[in-house]
Motif scaffolding. Structure first.
Motif, PDB file in Angstrom:
ATOM      1  N   PRO A   1      52.874  19.081  38.459  1.00 20.77           N
ATOM      2  CA  PRO A   1      51.569  19.284  37.841  1.00 20.77           C
ATOM      3  C   PRO A   1      50.466  19.425  38.880  1.00 20.77           C
ATOM      4  O   PRO A   1      50.331  18.597  39.775  1.00 20.77           O
ATOM      5  N   HIS A   2      49.692  20.484  38.801  1.00 22.25           N
ATOM      6  CA  HIS A   2      48.567  20.704  39.700  1.00 22.25           C
ATOM      7  C   HIS A   2      47.656  21.743  39.075  1.00 22.25           C
ATOM      8  O   HIS A   2      48.024  22.437  38.147  1.00 22.25           O
ATOM      9  N   ASN A   3      46.442  21.826  39.596  1.00 24.22           N
ATOM     10  CA  ASN A   3      45.501  22.812  39.093  1.00 24.22           C
ATOM     11  C   ASN A   3      45.917  24.193  39.573  1.00 24.22           C
ATOM     12  O   ASN A   3      46.209  24.396  40.764  1.00 24.22           O
ATOM     13  N   LEU A   4      45.929  25.139  38.655  1.00 21.26           N
ATOM     14  CA  LEU A   4      46.317  26.499  39.015  1.00 21.26           C
ATOM     15  C   LEU A   4      45.287  27.121  39.944  1.00 21.26           C
ATOM     16  O   LEU A   4      44.085  26.942  39.768  1.00 21.26           O
ATOM     17  N   THR A   5      45.780  27.850  40.940  1.00 20.70           N
ATOM     18  CA  THR A   5      44.880  28.626  41.782  1.00 20.70           C
ATOM     19  C   THR A   5      44.553  29.935  41.079  1.00 20.70           C
ATOM     20  O   THR A   5      45.187  30.306  40.093  1.00 20.70           O
ATOM     21  N   GLN A   6      43.562  30.652  41.615  1.00 22.36           N
ATOM     22  CA  GLN A   6      43.181  31.926  41.019  1.00 22.36           C
ATOM     23  C   GLN A   6      44.338  32.907  41.057  1.00 22.36           C
ATOM     24  O   GLN A   6      44.596  33.631  40.087  1.00 22.36           O
ATOM     25  N   ASP A   7      45.062  32.922  42.164  1.00 21.76           N
ATOM     26  CA  ASP A   7      46.196  33.854  42.298  1.00 21.76           C
ATOM     27  C   ASP A   7      47.307  33.501  41.315  1.00 21.76           C
ATOM     28  O   ASP A   7      47.916  34.393  40.699  1.00 21.76           O
ATOM     29  N   GLU A   8      47.607  32.204  41.171  1.00 20.04           N
ATOM     30  CA  GLU A   8      48.656  31.784  40.240  1.00 20.04           C
ATOM     31  C   GLU A   8      48.290  32.145  38.805  1.00 20.04           C
ATOM     32  O   GLU A   8      49.113  32.651  38.040  1.00 20.04           O
ATOM     33  N   ALA A   9      47.039  31.868  38.443  1.00 20.02           N
ATOM     34  CA  ALA A   9      46.596  32.182  37.091  1.00 20.02           C
ATOM     35  C   ALA A   9      46.618  33.682  36.831  1.00 20.02           C
ATOM     36  O   ALA A   9      47.011  34.138  35.747  1.00 20.02           O
ATOM     37  N   SER A  10      46.216  34.465  37.834  1.00 22.06           N
ATOM     38  CA  SER A  10      46.221  35.923  37.679  1.00 22.06           C
ATOM     39  C   SER A  10      47.633  36.454  37.508  1.00 22.06           C
ATOM     40  O   SER A  10      47.887  37.361  36.706  1.00 22.06           O
ATOM     41  N   ASP A  11      48.576  35.873  38.274  1.00 26.06           N
ATOM     42  CA  ASP A  11      49.968  36.302  38.182  1.00 26.06           C
ATOM     43  C   ASP A  11      50.547  35.982  36.798  1.00 26.06           C
ATOM     44  O   ASP A  11      51.226  36.814  36.186  1.00 26.06           O
ATOM     45  N   ILE A  12      50.255  34.786  36.292  1.00 26.55           N
ATOM     46  CA  ILE A  12      50.732  34.402  34.960  1.00 26.55           C
ATOM     47  C   ILE A  12      50.096  35.284  33.892  1.00 26.55           C
ATOM     48  O   ILE A  12      50.766  35.740  32.963  1.00 26.55           O
ATOM     49  N   ALA A  13      48.800  35.534  34.031  1.00 25.33           N
ATOM     50  CA  ALA A  13      48.099  36.366  33.055  1.00 25.33           C
ATOM     51  C   ALA A  13      48.693  37.768  32.998  1.00 25.33           C
ATOM     52  O   ALA A  13      48.854  38.360  31.920  1.00 25.33           O
ATOM     53  N   GLN A  14      49.050  38.307  34.181  1.00 28.46           N
ATOM     54  CA  GLN A  14      49.624  39.646  34.222  1.00 28.46           C
ATOM     55  C   GLN A  14      50.993  39.667  33.551  1.00 28.46           C
ATOM     56  O   GLN A  14      51.317  40.603  32.810  1.00 28.46           O
ATOM     57  N   LYS A  15      51.793  38.641  33.775  1.00 32.96           N
ATOM     58  CA  LYS A  15      53.129  38.587  33.185  1.00 32.96           C
ATOM     59  C   LYS A  15      53.068  38.412  31.672  1.00 32.96           C
ATOM     60  O   LYS A  15      53.916  38.940  30.947  1.00 32.96           O
ATOM     61  N   LEU A  16      52.068  37.669  31.194  1.00 34.42           N
ATOM     62  CA  LEU A  16      51.982  37.384  29.758  1.00 34.42           C
ATOM     63  C   LEU A  16      51.080  38.357  29.023  1.00 34.42           C
ATOM     64  O   LEU A  16      50.992  38.325  27.792  1.00 34.42           O
ATOM     65  N   GLY A  17      50.396  39.210  29.758  1.00 37.64           N
ATOM     66  CA  GLY A  17      49.534  40.201  29.125  1.00 37.64           C
ATOM     67  C   GLY A  17      48.292  39.602  28.499  1.00 37.64           C
ATOM     68  O   GLY A  17      47.858  40.031  27.420  1.00 37.64           O
ATOM     69  N   VAL A  18      47.713  38.593  29.156  1.00 35.34           N
ATOM     70  CA  VAL A  18      46.489  37.964  28.659  1.00 35.34           C
ATOM     71  C   VAL A  18      45.453  37.944  29.773  1.00 35.34           C
ATOM     72  O   VAL A  18      45.730  38.325  30.910  1.00 35.34           O
ATOM     73  N   LYS A  19      44.253  37.461  29.459  1.00 32.39           N
ATOM     74  CA  LYS A  19      43.200  37.368  30.455  1.00 32.39           C
ATOM     75  C   LYS A  19      43.394  36.122  31.306  1.00 32.39           C
ATOM     76  O   LYS A  19      43.891  35.101  30.840  1.00 32.39           O
TER      77      LYS A  19
END
Length: 291
Positions: free
Chosen positions: A151-169
């Motif tokens: 458990p940790h706070n997501l970085t901007q890059d991690e969040a962007s990568d997840i958003a791209q994979k899931l098709g969300v903002k």
């Protein structure tokens, strides 16, 4: 192998989840021909024994699916129970003429019921209310679990990568992540610590003073009640009114008159006093309910 559901053993009073799972895995699996025959009996004749056989033969599927959701900290038995509800819904809606096996059709219904249970119980306050939020909720947890991340706070890059994979903002990923991190807070506090209860949200969120609208509504209600009661009493004959007042409308500190006391006063039986009282109360209720 016979498809008579009566030959299937039932896992009654097994005592533990391990025993239930063991019993569920012992139920015979159906061939495609047996499954189609049972499904047609259910569809055409509403054959409940056929439905029972279809459900029992797929309990192992529910157990397998429920195991994948143990990471949410909810009881395994409850996950299985909710999955069984989904299985029964699938059996009821299954069309044997679509060319699809029940196992494939039932997976959606089983997961849907388990998802709904998790969202209802994982937090006191729902964290995912729309269809898109629910999809993000389960996919985000699944992705982080598969990556083995602590458990940790997501970085901007991690969040962007997840958003791209899931098709969300990206903002939606951060918002859902913050909901994961937020815990439940007891309104009343917990334990016996007096200071903790004093600073609990319930101590400073609630306003004990009634709102003006509530005060006006209360005053209006009391006025109508008093006026309605006076009118209802006025509609009675003198004897009936006196009996009701002495039985039910006494002042504080006074004792209500008994049926026998009133009977002696009016020179009739106690039963007759009771009949007069019942008739008078019925008349008053009718007048009060009409106002």
């Amino acid at each position: 192998m016979t498809t008579n559901a009566l030959s299937f053993p039932m896992p009654n009073a097994l005592g533990s989840i391990d025993q239930y799972i063991s019993a569920a895995n012992r139920f015979p699996m159906l061939t495609e021909e047996q499954e189609l025959s049972l499904a047609r009996r259910l569809k055409q004749n509403n054959d409940l024994e056929a439905a029972r056989a279809l459900v029992l033969s797929h309990l192992r599927l529910v157990v397998s699916i429920a195991r994948n959701y143990l990471g949410y900290g909810l009881p395994h038995a409850d996950l299985i129970q909710e999955g069984n509800v989904g299985l029964m819904k699938a059996v009821k809606r299954f069309d044997p003429d679509r060319g699809v096996r029940l196992v494939s059709f039932a997976m959606h219904w089983i997961k849907a019921e388990i998802h709904e249970y998790i969202l209802r119980n994982w937090r006191l306050v729902k964290i995912a209310t729309t269809k898109a939020q629910r999809k993000l909720f389960f996919n985000l947890r699944s992705m982080r679990s598969q990556n083995g991340e602590a458990p940790h706070n997501l970085t901007q890059d991690e969040a962007s990568d997840i958003a791209q994979k899931l098709g969300v903002k990206t903002e939606e990923v951060f918002e859902m992540e913050s909901r994961f991190a937020g815990g439940d807070v007891s309104l009343e506090g917990s334990g016996d610590d007096e200071d903790e209860h004093r600073i609990a949200p319930l101590a400073w969120l609630a306003d004990s003073a009634p709102e003006p609208s509530e005060e006006l509504a209360t005053a209006q209600h009391e006025r109508l009640q008093d006026e309605g009661l006076r009118n209802a009493l006025a509609s009675l004959d003198e004897r009936s009114r006196a009996i009701v007042q002495r039985r039910w409308l006494i002042e504080d500190g006074e004792l209500a008159a008994t049926l026998h006391e009133l009977a002696a006063e009016y020179g009739v039986s106690a039963e007759r006093i009771r009949q007069i009282e019942v008739k008078a109360m019925q008349k008053m209720r009718g007048l009060l309910s009409a106002n």
